[in-house]
Design a protein around this motif. Structure first.
Motif, PDB file in Angstrom:
ATOM      1  N   PHE A  17      61.661   1.893 110.010  1.00  0.00           N
ATOM      2  CA  PHE A  17      61.210   1.799 108.624  1.00  0.00           C
ATOM      3  C   PHE A  17      62.403   1.599 107.690  1.00  0.00           C
ATOM      4  CE2 PHE A  17      61.023   4.194 104.638  1.00  0.00           C
ATOM      5  CZ  PHE A  17      59.993   3.537 103.976  1.00  0.00           C
ATOM      6  N   LEU A  18      62.236   0.720 106.714  1.00  0.00           N
ATOM      7  CA  LEU A  18      63.235   0.532 105.658  1.00  0.00           C
ATOM      8  C   LEU A  18      62.522   0.420 104.317  1.00  0.00           C
ATOM      9  CD1 LEU A  18      65.611  -2.172 107.240  1.00  0.00           C
ATOM     10  CD2 LEU A  18      66.090   0.278 106.976  1.00  0.00           C
ATOM     11  N   LYS A  19      63.189   0.845 103.263  1.00  0.00           N
ATOM     12  CA  LYS A  19      62.614   0.706 101.921  1.00  0.00           C
ATOM     13  C   LYS A  19      62.598  -0.752 101.477  1.00  0.00           C
ATOM     14  CE  LYS A  19      63.813   5.338 100.289  1.00  0.00           C
ATOM     15  NZ  LYS A  19      64.546   6.129  99.261  1.00  0.00           N
ATOM     16  N   TYR A  20      63.608  -1.494 101.886  1.00  0.00           N
ATOM     17  CA  TYR A  20      63.706  -2.930 101.606  1.00  0.00           C
ATOM     18  C   TYR A  20      64.223  -3.635 102.859  1.00  0.00           C
ATOM     19  CZ  TYR A  20      63.838  -1.715  96.569  1.00  0.00           C
ATOM     20  OH  TYR A  20      63.569  -1.235  95.310  1.00  0.00           O
ATOM     21  N   HIS A  21      63.831  -4.882 103.040  1.00  0.00           N
ATOM     22  CA  HIS A  21      64.536  -5.683 104.030  1.00  0.00           C
ATOM     23  C   HIS A  21      65.940  -5.935 103.494  1.00  0.00           C
ATOM     24  CE1 HIS A  21      65.503  -9.237 106.552  1.00  0.00           C
ATOM     25  NE2 HIS A  21      64.788  -8.577 107.431  1.00  0.00           N
ATOM     26  N   PRO A  22      66.952  -6.002 104.370  1.00  0.00           N
ATOM     27  CA  PRO A  22      68.337  -6.131 103.891  1.00  0.00           C
ATOM     28  C   PRO A  22      68.603  -7.365 103.035  1.00  0.00           C
ATOM     29  CG  PRO A  22      68.283  -5.514 106.211  1.00  0.00           C
ATOM     30  CD  PRO A  22      66.875  -5.828 105.823  1.00  0.00           C
ATOM     31  N   PHE A  23      67.772  -8.397 103.149  1.00  0.00           N
ATOM     32  CA  PHE A  23      67.958  -9.616 102.358  1.00  0.00           C
ATOM     33  C   PHE A  23      66.615 -10.343 102.281  1.00  0.00           C
ATOM     34  CE2 PHE A  23      69.150 -10.237 106.782  1.00  0.00           C
ATOM     35  CZ  PHE A  23      68.395 -11.329 107.163  1.00  0.00           C
TER      36      PHE A  23
ATOM     37  N   TYR B 285      59.425 -13.518 100.709  1.00  0.00           N
ATOM     38  CA  TYR B 285      59.503 -12.066 100.608  1.00  0.00           C
ATOM     39  C   TYR B 285      58.411 -11.500  99.705  1.00  0.00           C
ATOM     40  CZ  TYR B 285      61.993  -7.538 100.603  1.00  0.00           C
ATOM     41  OH  TYR B 285      62.352  -6.217 100.777  1.00  0.00           O
ATOM     42  N   TYR B 286      57.866 -12.346  98.804  1.00  0.00           N
ATOM     43  CA  TYR B 286      56.828 -11.877  97.896  1.00  0.00           C
ATOM     44  C   TYR B 286      55.496 -12.574  98.154  1.00  0.00           C
ATOM     45  CZ  TYR B 286      60.845  -9.780  95.680  1.00  0.00           C
ATOM     46  OH  TYR B 286      61.989  -9.048  95.447  1.00  0.00           O
ATOM     47  N   LEU B 287      55.304 -13.017  99.384  1.00  0.00           N
ATOM     48  CA  LEU B 287      54.030 -13.588  99.801  1.00  0.00           C
ATOM     49  C   LEU B 287      52.941 -12.503  99.744  1.00  0.00           C
ATOM     50  CD1 LEU B 287      53.206 -16.425 101.101  1.00  0.00           C
ATOM     51  CD2 LEU B 287      53.197 -15.200 103.277  1.00  0.00           C
ATOM     52  N   ARG B 288      51.668 -12.915  99.803  1.00  0.00           N
ATOM     53  CA  ARG B 288      50.544 -11.989  99.673  1.00  0.00           C
ATOM     54  C   ARG B 288      50.681 -10.767 100.574  1.00  0.00           C
ATOM     55  NH1 ARG B 288      45.968 -10.181 101.730  1.00  0.00           N
ATOM     56  NH2 ARG B 288      46.549 -11.081 103.730  1.00  0.00           N
ATOM     57  N   ASP B 289      51.014 -10.980 101.845  1.00  0.00           N
ATOM     58  CA  ASP B 289      51.122  -9.861 102.788  1.00  0.00           C
ATOM     59  C   ASP B 289      52.146  -8.825 102.327  1.00  0.00           C
ATOM     60  OD1 ASP B 289      49.557 -11.660 104.202  1.00  0.00           O
ATOM     61  OD2 ASP B 289      50.461 -11.159 106.131  1.00  0.00           O
ATOM     62  N   GLU B 290      53.246  -9.311 101.752  1.00  0.00           N
ATOM     63  CA  GLU B 290      54.356  -8.421 101.421  1.00  0.00           C
ATOM     64  C   GLU B 290      54.115  -7.607 100.151  1.00  0.00           C
ATOM     65  OE1 GLU B 290      56.622  -7.633 103.393  1.00  0.00           O
ATOM     66  OE2 GLU B 290      56.167  -9.150 104.902  1.00  0.00           O
TER      67      GLU B 290
ATOM     68  N   HIS C 259      49.026 -12.513 116.894  1.00  0.00           N
ATOM     69  CA  HIS C 259      50.432 -12.151 116.646  1.00  0.00           C
ATOM     70  C   HIS C 259      50.440 -10.683 116.286  1.00  0.00           C
ATOM     71  CE1 HIS C 259      48.955 -12.524 112.573  1.00  0.00           C
ATOM     72  NE2 HIS C 259      48.724 -13.795 112.772  1.00  0.00           N
ATOM     73  N   GLY C 260      51.576 -10.144 115.894  1.00  0.00           N
ATOM     74  CA  GLY C 260      51.664  -8.743 115.509  1.00  0.00           C
ATOM     75  C   GLY C 260      51.680  -8.559 114.008  1.00  0.00           C
ATOM     76  N   LEU C 261      52.315  -7.455 113.558  1.00  0.00           N
ATOM     77  CA  LEU C 261      52.363  -7.108 112.133  1.00  0.00           C
ATOM     78  C   LEU C 261      53.476  -6.082 111.919  1.00  0.00           C
ATOM     79  CD1 LEU C 261      50.554  -7.991 109.694  1.00  0.00           C
ATOM     80  CD2 LEU C 261      49.431  -5.767 109.900  1.00  0.00           C
ATOM     81  N   ALA C 262      54.158  -6.167 110.756  1.00  0.00           N
ATOM     82  CA  ALA C 262      55.310  -5.303 110.508  1.00  0.00           C
ATOM     83  C   ALA C 262      54.917  -3.877 110.122  1.00  0.00           C
ATOM     84  CB  ALA C 262      56.191  -5.916 109.422  1.00  0.00           C
ATOM     85  N   MET C 263      54.015  -3.738 109.187  1.00  0.00           N
ATOM     86  CA  MET C 263      53.534  -2.428 108.737  1.00  0.00           C
ATOM     87  C   MET C 263      54.672  -1.458 108.396  1.00  0.00           C
ATOM     88  SD  MET C 263      50.472  -1.458 108.162  1.00  0.00           S
ATOM     89  CE  MET C 263      48.921  -2.325 108.065  1.00  0.00           C
ATOM     90  N   GLY C 264      55.598  -1.918 107.553  1.00  0.00           N
ATOM     91  CA  GLY C 264      56.675  -1.065 107.057  1.00  0.00           C
ATOM     92  C   GLY C 264      57.964  -1.135 107.839  1.00  0.00           C
ATOM     93  N   ARG C 265      57.904  -1.698 109.022  1.00  0.00           N
ATOM     94  CA  ARG C 265      59.118  -1.800 109.822  1.00  0.00           C
ATOM     95  C   ARG C 265      60.022  -2.882 109.239  1.00  0.00           C
ATOM     96  NH1 ARG C 265      55.724  -1.291 115.443  1.00  0.00           N
ATOM     97  NH2 ARG C 265      54.331  -2.631 114.238  1.00  0.00           N
TER      98      ARG C 265
ATOM     99  N   GLY D  15      61.279  -2.903 106.480  1.00  0.00           N
ATOM    100  CA  GLY D  15      60.980  -3.078 105.066  1.00  0.00           C
ATOM    101  C   GLY D  15      59.951  -4.153 104.788  1.00  0.00           C
ATOM    102  N   LEU D  16      59.227  -4.579 105.820  1.00  0.00           N
ATOM    103  CA  LEU D  16      58.261  -5.673 105.699  1.00  0.00           C
ATOM    104  C   LEU D  16      56.839  -5.170 105.976  1.00  0.00           C
ATOM    105  CD1 LEU D  16      60.334  -8.330 107.683  1.00  0.00           C
ATOM    106  CD2 LEU D  16      60.143  -8.124 105.183  1.00  0.00           C
ATOM    107  N   MET D  17      55.857  -5.938 105.526  1.00  0.00           N
ATOM    108  CA  MET D  17      54.454  -5.583 105.743  1.00  0.00           C
ATOM    109  C   MET D  17      53.720  -6.587 106.626  1.00  0.00           C
ATOM    110  SD  MET D  17      53.778  -2.706 104.383  1.00  0.00           S
ATOM    111  CE  MET D  17      51.994  -2.764 104.525  1.00  0.00           C
TER     112      MET D  17
END
Length: 522
Positions: A282-288, A293-298, A352-358, A360-362
């Motif tokens: 888990f990260l609060k933000y992706h490092p870059f 990065y601001y797509l609907r999922d995110e 496919h899979g999904l990030a779910m906070g890992r 810093g992504l959703m």
């Protein structure tokens, strides 16, 4: 890629036609029954029972293999209890894994669209690589990119199978009609948005083969959770079939656990937020900004990511998966009840899979394993039970594998290899390394030892040691001792770009990808 193919001779059958050996066997049984009736005066019901049981064992080997393909949506590779996740309950998938063979490293090849689900299904249904399906965005504006390759369902349909589809489709209805002879509770689109009913009242369509044109399709609202609507349709199809019907190929596409995260209250209650562990990566933000990065999922949760919000999302996500597992259990139970389970290959996976906070992504618009891999189980006659293998193949291998197991010829248009050699234990992996890509933002190549991710728009590289660091938390790309490894993997990436016909020039990403940037989906 054709060297991977192991095409078998096409099995030709018509109706209930029996071979000479089976006719002889059947004649012997009938003669025995006649003698038994004359001697013992047995009842008509007993005669019927004896006739069925005696002949079935003789003709089973001659019966064509049925196929049940179950595809979930956005299901991360670690969200099945049998795969090691002790925080989720998936008894039916666990049972399927116990009865069949599980592959741990199965990949979606990538996406030219923000809607990763769409190109994934294009590859699954054509058995072709990402930029070779003939169905991608370029064809909307340029007809030369349109091609009508043989599809998964179409191959079985032309071989005399009853082909049935329910649930999420996400391709054109022209492709659907080429592929299937029956359809109920078809969801034409990519998702059911919250404001349009979500999972509780999604749009569905039934197909009536007796009608022509647009009259063959009837649209309606589901009126209950999508997973239940889809399972109802699959169960009904199996229940209404007769013993002597043609073999079947079923394509069951659940909309879950794709957001919106809707599940019945009884399932939500099983996953209290305080008992959900925070992902280790888990990260609060992706490092870059890795792109989109601001797509609907995110933006389904806020920035910075908070552990509380992520755990709440995972709680609902797990509840959806267990609810879907229960619906899969209903389908498998009906398959058993139909008497066809022992003659059916069942393939379960996700798109496919999904990030779910890992990290810093959703969403799934990234190249980390939690998003590019999918769970995968296959069960059927002569498939080892309770066995795990690595795999290292793409989801587009589902099509040729099912075809080969059924004894049909794999169409020449298929790029992907069948995994039958892996099932037979002839080898453990299909590919030594795997390619991945997302739009013009990301390219990836991965072996069992290392993963390289390159970001062409920002000229940034990541390198992970997948044995020592499977959660991809420590980027090694800045260390001098790994520069040769990076150089080797960049060559492998270029090779894969040629194979999948990736148009992206890593040194000129926007211009080379222009045809996709003018028309895409989110």
């Amino acid at each position: 890629m054709n060297s991977f193919k192991n095409c078998l001779s096409e099995r030709i059958f018509s109706g209930n036609k029996l071979s000479g050996n089976n006719i002889a066997a059947l004649s012997t049984v009938i003669f025995s029954i006649m003698i038994s009736t004359l001697i013992s005066g047995c009842s008509e019901s007993n005669v019927t029972s004896k006739s069925n049981s005696d002949t079935n064992s003789d003709i089973t080997a001659e019966k064509p293999l049925n196929v049940l393909f179950i595809l979930t949506d956005d299901q991360a590779p670690d969200t099945v209890s049998a795969f090691g996740n002790k925080h989720i309950n998936t008894p039916n998938l666990d049972s399927l894994a116990k009865q069949g063979m599980r592959f741990s490293h199965v990949f979606n090849q990538g996406a030219w669209s923000g809607a990763v689900c769409l190109p994934s299904r294009q590859m699954i249904n054509t058995g072709r690589h990402l930029y070779r399906t003939g169905l991608d965005a370029r064809g909307v504006n340029d007809p030369k990119f349109v091609a009508q390759h043989a599809t998964f369902g179409e191959t079985f349909k032309k071989s005399g199978y009853d082909t049935f589809q329910t649930g999420k489709w996400h391709l054109s209805m022209d492709v659907w009609q080429r592929s299937f002879s029956h359809g109920k509770a078809i969801h034409k689109n990519g998702m059911s948005r919250h404001e349009k009913g979500g999972h509780w009242d999604a749009n569905f369509t039934d197909f009536d083969a007796s009608k022509s044109g647009g009259n063959a399709f009837t649209d309606y609202k589901g009126g209950k959770h999508t997973s239940e609507v889809v399972a109802d349709a699959a169960v009904d199809f199996l229940a209404q079939r007769k013993v002597n019907d043609k073999p079947f190929m079923m394509y069951v596409g659940f909309l879950a656990p794709h957001d919106p995260l809707h599940a019945p209250d009884e399932y939500l209650a099983r996953y209290p937020v305080q008992k959900i562990p925070t992902p280790k990566n888990f990260l609060k933000y992706h490092p870059f900004d890795q792109g989109d990065y601001y797509l609907r999922d995110e933006v389904l949760t806020g920035f910075p990511r908070s552990e509380k919000n992520i755990k709440a999302k995972i709680s609902k996500y797990y509840a959806m998966i267990e609810h879907t597992d229960a619906q899969i259990g209903r389908i498998l139970a009906q398959l058993e009840l139909s008497g066809q389970a022992d003659n059916t290959v069942v393939i379960y996976t996700s798109d496919h899979g999904l990030a779910m906070g890992r990290h810093g992504l959703m969403g799934k618009q990234n190249q980390y394993d939690h998003s590019v891999r999918a769970p995968f189980i296959i069960k059927g006659p002569n498939i080892p039970a309770d066995k795990t293998a690595t795999g290292m193949f793409y989801l587009n291998s589902v099509f040729p594998t099912a075809v080969e197991l059924a004894g049909l010829a794999i169409p020449a248009s298929v790029d992907a290899p069948s995994i039958v050699p892996l099932i037979n234990g002839e080898k453990d992996v299909v590919y030594d390394n795997i390619y991945g890509g997302y739009r013009h933002f990301q390219r990836m190549v991965r072996s069992q030892d290392f993963k390289l991710i390159y970001y062409p728009m920002i000229k940034r590289t990541q390198l992970f040691d997948m044995k020592a660091d499977p959660l991809e938390m420590h980027d090694l790309s800045g260390q001098a001792k790994y520069q040769d490894q990076i150089a080797t993997m960049m060559v492998q990436l270029k090779d894969w770009q040629t194979i999948v016909e990736d148009p992206l020039d890593l040194n000129n990403p926007e211009e080379s990808y222009h045809a996709f940037l003018t028309l895409t989906w989110d």
